[in-house]
Design a protein around this motif. Sequence first.
Motif: not given
Length: 364
Positions: A214-226
């Motif tokens: 999921s591109s949406s979940i992946r984006g949220r995960y990347f934001g969390y990591l950042k």
Amino acid sequence: MGQIPLYQNIVNDLKAKIESGKLKSGDQLPTEADLSKQYNVSRITSKRALTELENSNLIYRIQGKGSFVNSNYASTRSSSKEHKDILLILPFTHNPGLGDYEKGINEYLTNTDYTLNIQSNTIVEERKLLKAALHSTNSGVIFYPVSSICDLGILYQYHLSNFPLVTIDKCIEGIPFQSVTSDNIDGGYQACKHLIENNHKKIAFFSSLKVENSSSIRGRYFGYLKALHDNNLIDYSVNDLTDQYLTHDHTNRKEYYTKFIQSAMEEGITGIVTENDLTAIEIIQISKELGLSVPDDLSIVGFDNINLASFIEPKLTTMSQDFCQMGYLAAQNLIHLIESPQDSLQENIVVPVQLIERQTVKKL
């Protein structure tokens, strides 16, 4: 002078009916058996006729159902005023609070000649709906994908056919469709930063779905990591736990959530960023069953701001998506694709999100 082949007589007859409008887009043609009787020919001859029509892109065939007039062919022979329907395909048969896409779409369509049709589906039915929509009389489709990697074959046919399609919520991997999404990276970043600002040091990300799907979940995960990276809070024991629950399928949902919560407590995790509000609410409920308190033992931030988020106890802190604006922009871009297909448009439109502070985050 040689005679016209028997199958060609059938082809010419049916083609004339399609071009004259007697057979319209989506209409079902007679079966091979019916054509054999009607034209007094063999089944092989009638089958050859339908094959020729299919090869000419006048019809499409669905095994076990029959042959149908192809909308892509028919639409080039009809007036532009005949096709003024927009189809919205949603992946849920009921609305779990992810509403207002339709509201935004209809707000834009109010000042146009287009009307909105909505079809809801289960995951199993999604491919069938997409196949049918490709050969329908709809001018274009707004599509909410279940995943970023499902039904790529039929979706690529949309791309090859230049059929106007805009996705909402997610992007489709490898196919350059127009898409309208929330700013998921910033949303994940804000959610994690909010926990950090409340002195949480060990923060996990939890999703019930594989993050790579999921591109949406992946984006949220990347934001969390950042956010963790920017604040020097990368903790590899926490990241190992997070990765374990982002890359594996599960069969027993409640057991899956329970194991995650227990593992989080063992690792000393105090804050959780979740994929969405429904997941956050389940974590809150199961935590209570385990004798834990939210936010005293675990602070949680959701994503979506569904109606239920403000009614549960404690009320859920979450990231709010502007569903209405997303629907409006999806409709605006789809109509532009339909009416000005030669124009190049921005491939992905990103709509800002907003942190809604409630009661599920405790300051340590």
